[in-house]
Motif scaffolding. Structure first.
Motif, PDB file in Angstrom:
ATOM      1  N   VAL A   1     -15.916  10.493 -36.340  1.00  0.00           N
ATOM      2  CA  VAL A   1     -16.195  10.152 -35.088  1.00  0.00           C
ATOM      3  C   VAL A   1     -16.100  10.948 -33.284  1.00  0.00           C
ATOM      4  CG1 VAL A   1     -16.139   8.060 -33.063  1.00  0.00           C
ATOM      5  CG2 VAL A   1     -15.307   7.793 -35.746  1.00  0.00           C
ATOM      6  N   SER A   2     -16.867  10.488 -32.529  1.00  0.00           N
ATOM      7  CA  SER A   2     -16.932  12.401 -31.454  1.00  0.00           C
ATOM      8  C   SER A   2     -16.550  10.603 -29.824  1.00  0.00           C
ATOM      9  CB  SER A   2     -17.850  13.209 -31.113  1.00  0.00           C
ATOM     10  OG  SER A   2     -19.114  12.283 -31.406  1.00  0.00           O
TER      11      SER A   2
ATOM     12  N   GLY B   1     -13.696   7.036 -24.168  1.00  0.00           N
ATOM     13  CA  GLY B   1     -13.946   6.073 -25.305  1.00  0.00           C
ATOM     14  C   GLY B   1     -14.758   5.426 -25.983  1.00  0.00           C
ATOM     15  N   ALA B   2     -16.154   6.489 -25.102  1.00  0.00           N
ATOM     16  CA  ALA B   2     -17.834   6.019 -25.532  1.00  0.00           C
ATOM     17  C   ALA B   2     -17.883   6.841 -26.492  1.00  0.00           C
ATOM     18  CB  ALA B   2     -18.101   6.304 -23.852  1.00  0.00           C
ATOM     19  N   ILE B   3     -18.383   6.229 -26.966  1.00  0.00           N
ATOM     20  CA  ILE B   3     -18.806   6.462 -29.138  1.00  0.00           C
ATOM     21  C   ILE B   3     -19.599   7.723 -28.351  1.00  0.00           C
ATOM     22  CG2 ILE B   3     -19.472   6.939 -31.181  1.00  0.00           C
ATOM     23  CD1 ILE B   3     -18.391   4.138 -31.343  1.00  0.00           C
TER      24      ILE B   3
ATOM     25  N   TYR C   1     -21.311  -0.737 -32.899  1.00  0.00           N
ATOM     26  CA  TYR C   1     -20.241   0.185 -32.512  1.00  0.00           C
ATOM     27  C   TYR C   1     -20.925   0.607 -30.779  1.00  0.00           C
ATOM     28  CZ  TYR C   1     -18.838   0.681 -37.375  1.00  0.00           C
ATOM     29  OH  TYR C   1     -18.437   0.393 -37.872  1.00  0.00           O
ATOM     30  N   LEU C   2     -21.949   1.459 -30.989  1.00  0.00           N
ATOM     31  CA  LEU C   2     -22.523   1.478 -29.107  1.00  0.00           C
ATOM     32  C   LEU C   2     -22.005   1.038 -28.181  1.00  0.00           C
ATOM     33  CD1 LEU C   2     -25.826   3.346 -30.501  1.00  0.00           C
ATOM     34  CD2 LEU C   2     -23.619   4.750 -29.986  1.00  0.00           C
ATOM     35  N   GLN C   3     -21.553  -0.608 -28.027  1.00  0.00           N
ATOM     36  CA  GLN C   3     -20.944  -0.804 -27.784  1.00  0.00           C
ATOM     37  C   GLN C   3     -19.856  -1.278 -27.180  1.00  0.00           C
ATOM     38  OE1 GLN C   3     -23.031  -5.101 -28.494  1.00  0.00           O
ATOM     39  NE2 GLN C   3     -25.671  -3.608 -28.489  1.00  0.00           N
ATOM     40  N   THR C   4     -18.938  -1.126 -28.037  1.00  0.00           N
ATOM     41  CA  THR C   4     -17.135  -1.693 -27.566  1.00  0.00           C
ATOM     42  C   THR C   4     -16.495   0.660 -27.409  1.00  0.00           C
ATOM     43  OG1 THR C   4     -17.736  -1.758 -30.493  1.00  0.00           O
ATOM     44  CG2 THR C   4     -15.722  -2.611 -29.302  1.00  0.00           C
ATOM     45  N   ASN C   5     -16.068  -0.029 -26.585  1.00  0.00           N
ATOM     46  CA  ASN C   5     -14.704   1.015 -26.425  1.00  0.00           C
ATOM     47  C   ASN C   5     -14.046   1.348 -27.960  1.00  0.00           C
ATOM     48  OD1 ASN C   5     -11.905   2.439 -25.919  1.00  0.00           O
ATOM     49  ND2 ASN C   5     -13.280   2.263 -24.014  1.00  0.00           N
ATOM     50  N   PHE C   6     -13.819   2.500 -27.770  1.00  0.00           N
ATOM     51  CA  PHE C   6     -13.880   2.708 -29.695  1.00  0.00           C
ATOM     52  C   PHE C   6     -12.176   2.637 -29.740  1.00  0.00           C
ATOM     53  CE2 PHE C   6     -12.203   6.171 -32.905  1.00  0.00           C
ATOM     54  CZ  PHE C   6     -13.083   5.122 -33.787  1.00  0.00           C
TER      55      PHE C   6
ATOM     56  N   PRO D   1     -16.439  16.711 -21.787  1.00  0.00           N
ATOM     57  CA  PRO D   1     -14.918  17.109 -22.808  1.00  0.00           C
ATOM     58  C   PRO D   1     -15.558  15.628 -23.409  1.00  0.00           C
ATOM     59  CG  PRO D   1     -13.967  16.417 -20.660  1.00  0.00           C
ATOM     60  CD  PRO D   1     -15.563  16.787 -20.327  1.00  0.00           C
ATOM     61  N   GLU D   2     -14.928  16.021 -25.028  1.00  0.00           N
ATOM     62  CA  GLU D   2     -15.686  14.985 -26.393  1.00  0.00           C
ATOM     63  C   GLU D   2     -13.975  15.170 -26.992  1.00  0.00           C
ATOM     64  OE1 GLU D   2     -19.562  15.004 -27.928  1.00  0.00           O
ATOM     65  OE2 GLU D   2     -18.869  15.775 -28.888  1.00  0.00           O
ATOM     66  N   LEU D   3     -13.381  14.294 -27.723  1.00  0.00           N
ATOM     67  CA  LEU D   3     -12.653  13.644 -28.463  1.00  0.00           C
ATOM     68  C   LEU D   3     -12.833  13.209 -29.809  1.00  0.00           C
ATOM     69  CD1 LEU D   3     -10.508  11.081 -26.953  1.00  0.00           C
ATOM     70  CD2 LEU D   3      -9.973  12.914 -26.160  1.00  0.00           C
ATOM     71  N   ILE D   4     -12.787  14.939 -30.506  1.00  0.00           N
ATOM     72  CA  ILE D   4     -12.946  13.993 -31.922  1.00  0.00           C
ATOM     73  C   ILE D   4     -11.933  13.494 -32.653  1.00  0.00           C
ATOM     74  CG2 ILE D   4     -14.066  15.626 -34.698  1.00  0.00           C
ATOM     75  CD1 ILE D   4     -15.686  16.435 -31.574  1.00  0.00           C
ATOM     76  N   ILE D   5     -12.209  12.634 -33.501  1.00  0.00           N
ATOM     77  CA  ILE D   5     -11.329  11.767 -33.923  1.00  0.00           C
ATOM     78  C   ILE D   5     -11.723  11.460 -35.605  1.00  0.00           C
ATOM     79  CG2 ILE D   5     -10.302   9.040 -34.441  1.00  0.00           C
ATOM     80  CD1 ILE D   5     -11.582   9.063 -31.114  1.00  0.00           C
ATOM     81  N   VAL D   6     -10.262  11.846 -36.417  1.00  0.00           N
ATOM     82  CA  VAL D   6     -10.888  11.704 -37.864  1.00  0.00           C
ATOM     83  C   VAL D   6     -10.190  10.488 -38.528  1.00  0.00           C
ATOM     84  CG1 VAL D   6     -10.257  13.256 -39.615  1.00  0.00           C
ATOM     85  CG2 VAL D   6     -10.714  14.236 -37.861  1.00  0.00           C
TER      86      VAL D   6
END
Ligand code: ADP
Length: 786
Positions: free
Chosen positions: A425-426, A431-433, A451-456, A523-528
């Protein structure tokens, strides 16, 4: 130059006029001489005729010896006067008294006039008498009116006695009428001047102003041959003013021509200069254009409005693989039908007559298509009244290939993302997907839109909210994230576990790692994400198994050790030596086994989060002193001396005293084990800002460098014969570390092989701790090298 021409032409005009003036003057002078001569002849003949008449009369009087009869001469004189209209009258004055006047009519008043009585005339008459020569007198006002001249002849008889005076009075106007008439014809003015007159500025006849010498006029002076009178004819041009005007107009015309010439030359020069400048500018701009055209890094061509090549540059030939002459012979539509002149024109109109830009595949000489970016502009070349297309062609085939490769690679990456078992997930930093792969969506099993509406982060932390969420947010603020945002390479991952509940209510265990990167969007977070539910079950089963086995082993082992101790203690009396040795070895091994089982159980508890920590405030000096006492047996066994240096001022710490005792026991036993016999083990306490630091220093073997970084790992031992000899599980330091960290402290060591080691741990000073997190299932990947 115009000024020079102006001045030069002006001067030339002046010179020509000057020369012409001189020439005209000399002609005029010559003419004047001849005209004056003609006038003189006329005047002389008019005056001299009277003299001849008078001479005849004098001869008659002489012949009569002065005695004349009036009737003898009157008809003759009347005749004479009639034939000479200029003769006003003829008077005979014997003895200076007028006796006869012809004609009598109109002149009666003159009869009897005695000259000496006339003061005006007498001096002149007397002078004539004295000179004995006839003379012309006058002009004077006639009594009868008008201006008269008198020709007076003194008459002397044969005996030379004076008889009297014969005067012929002439009408001056009439005498000079003929001369006047001729002078008008000849366009000259004249005056007759008496040279003997006192006033030379007075003329006997004519214009007195001629006497005033004028430089503009040509005058001529001729002496008149008149008996008894020294007079002169002064003639002068009367038309000089018109000459002067003529000359002035010539001068004006000359200067005007000069001005016009100067102006024309100035204009011509100006236009020539402008033309030259324009020519140079054009030439230079053409040269520049040509240079730019030939050396341009992109293809360029000039094409006429009918679509015929005019010129192509080397780069265009290079792009299309032609020699210049080949390309110039090729119809432009061979490269692409889109380049047909009518089509271009249509497009140009459609674009609002602006330049065109489009991508187009042009046919290369070898038949392949070359992707190009074309910029076309229609330029009007005013000088030649022609219009051209100027083509700029950039070969973009590499870019097109790269783009398609990029597309393929993006598709490839997407395929991997779609097929990979791990959820990826990025998100943005809040926390916005931004993207989520199918494996990630399969974890929560939510509808895609959800998924697009929730804070990941909320989804991710699930049941571990809010502690885990706070931890993640703390991580996002950390420097390693900021480094990645600023594109500083730092391969660090934040790894945690969490428990979530999926859409159907099933509980799942997740392990996730977060890293950060910088993207176009920011900036982006990559979550595995990895589903570790299965592994967790196995671990729990394993842990339960370990604890069951350990407990099951420990109970009988305790009774075995107890029994062996009793036997060794002599409950059955003295044993044979061989049996006693065997019992001792069995007891030692049993104790070693118990130690291992205790360590395994402790570790199991720690890993499973089941170990309880009863933190409280206590005085550090006392607790350390007690633990040293409790472990004196090790000092004994290994013949070392524990030397304690407490804090001069005791300090309260916040920790679990039981666990601190356990840690001390492990460090003291290790220090004793690895010290040289008869050496000292020093136990120090230091007070720091928020912690106290407990140090255990031995003088012993030390730890080889290659083992130092893994000393706190489970079952880690220095691979040396002495270690093996001294026993141990290799779990002690690992357990110590877990416990110290759970009490918000740190553990570490410094060691030099062959010199000794100093192990230390810190504990928080009471009142400075934050709440301890109990029973959390978090684990992190902090470095193990402490
Ligand atoms: P063990 O039960 O084997 O002592 P530890 O985890 O307590 O397990 O120690 C691991 C290893 O670290 C030891 O086996 C020893 O090799 C090394 N070690 C620990 N303390 C010292 C020390 N003070 N001096 C030298 N080596 C030490």
């Amino acid at each position: 130059m115009p000024i020079v021409v102006f001045v030069g032409t002006g001067c030339a005009t002046e010179l020509i006029l000057f020369e012409e003036d001189r020439r005209q003057e000399s002609i005029a002078r010559e003419n004047m001489m001849s005209n004056a001569g003609e006038l003189r002849a006329i005047i002389e003949s008019e005056l001299n005729a009277t003299i001849h008449l008078a001479s005849g009369l004098v001869s008659f009087i002489k012949s009569k010896n002065g005695e004349y009869k009036i009737n003898e001469i009157e008809p003759w004189l009347l005749d004479l006067q009639a034939s000479e209209p200029s003769i006003r009258n003829i008077t005979l004055a014997p003895g200076n008294r007028i006796q006869t006047v012809v004609p009598r009519q109109g002149n009666e008043s003159a009869l009897g006039l005695y000259y000496p009585d006339n003061p005006q005339q007498w001096p002149a008459i007397r002078k004539i008498i004295q000179s004995e020569h006839p003379a012309l007198a006058g002009p004077f006002e006639l009594r009868q009116g008008g201006l008269g001249l008198a020709y007076r002849v003194p008459v002397f008889l044969a005996d030379e006695s004076y008889w009297g005076m014969i005067s012929t009075v002439l009408n001056a106007k009439q005498v000079f009428a003929l001369a006047e008439q001729r002078a008008q014809q000849l366009k000259i003015d004249f005056a007759i001047i008496d040279l003997e007159s006192l006033s030379k500025s007075q003329a006997i006849y004519g214009k007195e102003d001629l006497l005033v010498n004028s430089t503009k006029q040509i005058t001529s002076k001729l002496k008149l041959n008149i008996s008894g009178r020294n007079i002169e004819l002064l003639a002068s041009t009367s038309h000089l003013s018109s000459d002067f005007i003529y000359t002035q107009s010539q001068r004006l015309a000359g200067w005007l021509i000069a001005l016009l010439l100067g102006f024309l030359i100035a204009k011509t020069l100006q236009s020539y200069r402008r033309q030259t400048r324009a020519y140079f500018a054009l030439n230079e701009s053409q040269q520049r254009f040509l240079r730019a055209f030939n050396t341009a890094p992109q293809g360029m061509a000039l094409v006429d409005v009918d679509g015929n090549w005019i010129s192509v540059n080397p780069m265009l030939c290079n792009i299309l693989g032609y020699e210049e002459y080949e390309l110039l012979q090729k119809p432009i539509t061979d490269l692409s039908s889109q380049l047909a002149a009518p089509k271009l024109h249509q497009q140009w109109i459609a674009q609002g007559k602006n330049s065109l830009q489009f991508e187009l595949s042009l046919r290369h000489r070898d038949g392949r298509a070359v992707s190009c970016l074309l910029s076309l502009a229609l330029i009007e070349y005013e000088k030649l009244e022609k219009t051209y297309w100027i083509f700029q062609v950039i070969d973009i085939s590499r870019r097109v290939t790269a783009e398609s490769q990029l597309l393929a690679s993006a598709e490839y990456t997407q395929t991997i993302l779609n097929k990979v078992a791990e959820g990826i997930v990025s998100t943005s930093l809040n926390g916005a997907i931004r993207s989520i792969n199918p494996a990630a969506m399969a974890l929560w099993k939510l509808p895609e839109a959800a998924y697009l509406q929730t804070n990941f982060f909320n989804l991710l932390c699930g049941e571990n909210n809010p502690v885990l969420l706070a931890d993640i947010e703390h991580f996002i603020q950390s420097p390693q994230i900021m480094d990645a945002v600023q594109e500083i390479e730092r391969n660090s991952f934040y790894t945690r576990e969490s428990t979530i509940t999926d859409f159907h209510g099933n509980q799942l265990h997740l392990e996730f790692s977060i890293s950060s990167t910088q993207q176009k969007e920011g900036p982006e977070l990559i979550i595995v994400l990895r589903d570790i539910t299965e592994r967790k079950h196995l671990e729990i089963m394993q842990s339960e198994f370990v604890s069951i086995v350990s407990h099951e082993l420990r109970t009988p082992l305790t009774s075995i050790i107890g029994s062996l101790k009793l036997i060794e203690g002599g409950i059955f009396g003295n044993l044979p030596e061989s049996l006693a040795r065997m019992i001792h070895i069995a007891l030692q091994n049993g104790q070693q086994l118990a130690l291992i089982i205790n360590d395994i159980l402790d570790m199991d508890k720690l890993v499973g989060g089941k170990m309880e920590f009863n933190t409280q405030n206590f005085a550090i000096n006392q607790l350390i002193a007690e633990s040293i006492d409790n472990n004196q047996s090790f000092a004994h066994e290994y013949q070392v001396q524990f030397k304690f240096m407490p804090l001069t001022q005791d300090s309260m710490v916040n920790a679990d005293p039981l666990r601190v005792g356990q840690i001390m026991s492990n460090l003291l036993s290790n220090a004793a084990k690895f010290s040289h016999p008869n050496s000292k083990v020093e136990i120090n306490i230091l007070k720091e800002l928020r912690h106290v630091k407990v140090l255990v220093k031995d003088v012993g073997e030390g730890i080889p460098e290659q083992y130092q970084d893994r000393l706190f790992k489970k079952f880690s031992q220095v691979d040396g014969s002495s270690t093996r000899k001294k026993g141990g599980t290799g779990l002690g330091l690992s357990i110590c570390r877990q416990m110290v960290e759970r009490m918000q402290g740190e553990i570490g060591f410094e060691s030099t092989e062959g010199v000794g080691s100093t192990f230390y741990f810190t504990l928080p000073i009471a009142g400075t701790t934050t709440d301890l997190v109990e029973n959390s299932s978090m684990s992190d990947n902090k470095s193990d090298n402490k």
